[in-house]
Design an enzyme around this catalytic site. Structure first.
Site, PDB file in Angstrom:
ATOM      1  N   ARG A   1       0.753  -1.296   0.219  1.00 14.76           N
ATOM      2  CA  ARG A   1      -0.006   0.196  -0.046  1.00 14.76           C
ATOM      3  C   ARG A   1       0.924   1.296   0.092  1.00 14.76           C
ATOM      4  O   ARG A   1       0.430   2.218  -0.662  1.00 14.76           O
ATOM      5  CB  ARG A   1      -1.035   0.088   1.197  1.00 14.76           C
ATOM      6  CG  ARG A   1      -2.250  -0.922   1.193  1.00 14.76           C
ATOM      7  CD  ARG A   1      -3.164  -1.171   2.100  1.00 14.76           C
ATOM      8  NE  ARG A   1      -4.479  -1.946   1.603  1.00 14.76           N
ATOM      9  CZ  ARG A   1      -5.027  -2.621   2.567  1.00 14.76           C
ATOM     10  NH1 ARG A   1      -4.879  -2.416   3.731  1.00 14.76           N
ATOM     11  NH2 ARG A   1      -6.296  -3.026   2.000  1.00 14.76           N
TER      12      ARG A   1
ATOM     13  N   GLY B   1     -13.921  -4.461  -0.141  1.00 13.43           N
ATOM     14  CA  GLY B   1     -15.392  -4.141   0.202  1.00 13.43           C
ATOM     15  C   GLY B   1     -15.717  -2.802  -0.800  1.00 13.43           C
ATOM     16  O   GLY B   1     -16.586  -2.745  -1.592  1.00 13.43           O
TER      17      GLY B   1
ATOM     18  N   GLY C   1     -10.365  -8.575  -2.783  1.00 14.75           N
ATOM     19  CA  GLY C   1     -10.551  -9.578  -2.057  1.00 14.75           C
ATOM     20  C   GLY C   1      -9.721 -10.634  -2.040  1.00 14.75           C
ATOM     21  O   GLY C   1      -8.478 -10.717  -2.638  1.00 14.75           O
TER      22      GLY C   1
ATOM     23  N   LYS D   1     -20.248 -17.318  -0.384  1.00 15.95           N
ATOM     24  CA  LYS D   1     -21.560 -17.067  -0.414  1.00 15.95           C
ATOM     25  C   LYS D   1     -22.314 -16.377  -1.335  1.00 15.95           C
ATOM     26  O   LYS D   1     -21.981 -15.427  -1.759  1.00 15.95           O
ATOM     27  CB  LYS D   1     -21.727 -16.183   1.251  1.00 15.95           C
ATOM     28  CG  LYS D   1     -21.413 -17.063   2.253  1.00 15.95           C
ATOM     29  CD  LYS D   1     -21.744 -16.203   3.408  1.00 15.95           C
ATOM     30  CE  LYS D   1     -21.595 -17.040   4.854  1.00 15.95           C
ATOM     31  NZ  LYS D   1     -21.186 -16.377   5.988  1.00 15.95           N
TER      32      LYS D   1
HETATM   33  P1  AMP Z   1     -15.639 -14.828  -0.159  1.00 12.40           P
HETATM   34  O1  AMP Z   1     -15.053 -14.024   0.894  1.00 12.40           O
HETATM   35  O2  AMP Z   1     -17.129 -14.984  -0.186  1.00 12.40           O
HETATM   36  O3  AMP Z   1     -15.267 -14.183  -1.561  1.00 12.40           O
HETATM   37  O4  AMP Z   1     -15.154 -16.362  -0.295  1.00 12.40           O
HETATM   38  C1  AMP Z   1     -13.758 -16.688  -0.253  1.00 12.40           C
HETATM   39  C2  AMP Z   1     -13.595 -17.788   0.495  1.00 12.40           C
HETATM   40  O5  AMP Z   1     -14.521 -18.751  -0.251  1.00 12.40           O
HETATM   41  C3  AMP Z   1     -12.321 -18.558   0.284  1.00 12.40           C
HETATM   42  O6  AMP Z   1     -11.852 -18.467   1.573  1.00 12.40           O
HETATM   43  C4  AMP Z   1     -12.530 -19.745  -0.291  1.00 12.40           C
HETATM   44  O7  AMP Z   1     -11.577 -20.846   0.594  1.00 12.40           O
HETATM   45  C5  AMP Z   1     -13.922 -19.916   0.038  1.00 12.40           C
HETATM   46  N1  AMP Z   1     -14.451 -21.056  -0.818  1.00 12.40           N
HETATM   47  C6  AMP Z   1     -14.430 -21.086  -2.261  1.00 12.40           C
HETATM   48  N2  AMP Z   1     -14.898 -22.345  -2.742  1.00 12.40           N
HETATM   49  C7  AMP Z   1     -15.440 -23.111  -1.441  1.00 12.40           C
HETATM   50  C8  AMP Z   1     -15.922 -24.167  -1.418  1.00 12.40           C
HETATM   51  N3  AMP Z   1     -16.378 -24.863  -2.490  1.00 12.40           N
HETATM   52  N4  AMP Z   1     -16.517 -24.767  -0.112  1.00 12.40           N
HETATM   53  C9  AMP Z   1     -15.965 -23.799   0.834  1.00 12.40           C
HETATM   54  N5  AMP Z   1     -15.420 -22.476   0.847  1.00 12.40           N
HETATM   55  C10 AMP Z   1     -15.056 -22.318  -0.239  1.00 12.40           C
END
Ligand code: AMP
Length: 394
Positions: free
Chosen positions: A38, A374, A351, A201
């Site tokens: 950064r 974010g 992210g 999610k």
């Molecule tokens: P997010 O913060 O929602 O972008 O999610 C990122 C996280 O999703 C990472 O830490 C990944 O390990 C997790 N992730 C991706 N695919 C899967 C999966 N099939 N099952 C569980 N976690 C997952």
């Protein structure tokens, strides 16, 4: 959001310029900076201003001191590192009030081209509440405001939005680049535009899906969020991540998207959430009880890669699997690899996808890697970021 004035559109010579940087760097327990990305990212704007004879007053938050001075959150180590990197003294205005006597004295002593760094803006309780007392104090130090902190552009704080009430406000190079790449990718793309969404999610990416669905030529959904869509198709998903409350929503999106939407056609499943767990590849609909999907399968890699190869613009947010575990990083790495090879504008939207691309060693092969988690997500949601909206239009 497109046409914001930048530092190159204004006269800065001999002007006191307050620059909101993102110096929210990680420190180890001894106060050493463990990742200086950064700081490096902020340098082009700082150099331009100093070289063009501005009096450069830097400010930033770091961590969460929660509105009071706490020495472990002091920006003093940043001033030191920045001085080393610029080869020029950055005067640190140690000041528990941020804009107290020390800061005022340091600014009063500045010559053209000098650089001062103020103390952590979150030493002040007003900062995150955007209360005008602190905004006015910050503004009183300067004649121009420059926002170059994309990572906090989605927050209306004193040092991102409040000050713009009292000073002419423009963007620095970092925010300018984010607007150019993220903004154009979403709102004015060279087509075909393909968006790749992953991560854990559906619920956290609903607004992104909705905003992008109207704009993209193809929407690829992988990662943990894909299982809710599989369930919506009536498939068993075993012990995979599933958001039951969002199955109806997933159905609705699938209907709306028609053949714009691509979902996994095979899955790497494992017995446990563990790098060394027993694992296998199963075809669509083949996830049994006792197994959980942790990555996209080889056929899906091909399907997604083919779609991406046709694209002229790609936006990617969220990994295709549990990329932190080498056994389940293949899908994510394969997508990163394809993106690095194609002749297209590739935008990595913040992210975990940024971490994944860097982990694959392909960061410098992408057109743009967004610096805000974010903030990038809100950009992809089509929201107006208050820290950018408050800047002057061209
Ligand atoms: P997010 O913060 O929602 O972008 O999610 C990122 C996280 O999703 C990472 O830490 C990944 O390990 C997790 N992730 C991706 N695919 C899967 C999966 N099939 N099952 C569980 N976690 C997952």
């Amino acid at each position: 959001m497109m046409n914001k004035k930048s530092i190159e559109d204004i006269q800065v010579k001999s002007k006191k310029v307050l620059v909101r940087c993102d110096f929210n760097v990680p420190l180890d327990k001894d106060g050493n900076i463990t990742d200086e990305n950064r700081i490096v990212g902020a340098m082009p704007t700082i150099k331009y201003l100093a070289e063009n004879g501005a009096k450069v007053i830097l400010c930033s938050h770091m961590g969460k001191p929660k509105g009071e001075p706490k020495s472990e959150f002091s920006l003093a180590p940043v001033a030191k590192r920045l001085s080393e990197k610029l080869g020029k003294e950055v005067v640190f205005a140690a000041d528990d009030n941020v804009v107290g006597d020390n800061a005022k004295k340091a600014v009063a002593a500045m010559n053209d081209g000098d650089i001062v760094l103020l103390e952590n803006t979150r030493y002040r309780a007003e900062e995150t509440k955007n209360i005008e007392t602190f905004s006015k104090e910050l503004a009183s130090l300067a004649e121009i405001f420059v926002n170059d902190a994309f990572g906090t552009a989605h927050r209306a704080h004193c040092s991102t939005v409040g000050v713009t009430e009292y000073l002419p406000a423009v963007c620095g190079y970092l925010i300018q680049k984010e607007i150019e790449f993220l903004g154009n990718a979403v709102n004015n793309p060279v087509r075909p535009l393909v968006a790749i969404l992953g991560g854990s999610k559906v619920s956290s990416k609903i607004s992104v899906i909705e905003n992008l669905l109207d704009k993209v030529d193809k929407l690829i959904i992988g990662g943990g969020m894909a299982y809710t869509f599989m369930a919506a198709k009536g498939q068993e998903v075993g012990d995979s991540l599933l958001e039951k409350d969002y199955i109806d929503y997933a159905k609705e999106m699938m209907e709306k998207a028609g053949d714009k939407l691509l979902l996994p056609i095979d899955t790497v499943v494992a017995k446990e959430f563990n790098n060394d767990a027993e694992s296998k590849v199963v075809a669509e609909g083949g996830i049994e009880a006792g197994w959980q999907g942790l990555d996209i399968g080889p056929k899906t890699i091909e399907l997604f890669s083919d779609a991406v190869r046709n694209a002229k613009t790609v936006v990617w947010n969220g990994p295709m699997g549990v990329f932190e575990m080498p056994s389940f990083a293949k899908g994510t790495n394969a997508i990163a690899q394809v993106l690095s090879e194609i002749d297209a504008t590739t935008v990595i939207g913040g992210g975990d996808s940024v971490a994944a691309v860097n982990q694959a060693g392909l960061g410098d092969k992408m057109s743009h890697i967004s610096t805000g988690g974010g903030a990038s997500l809100e950009f992809l949601e089509g929201k107006e970021l208050p820290g950018i909206a408050a800047l002057q239009n061209k």
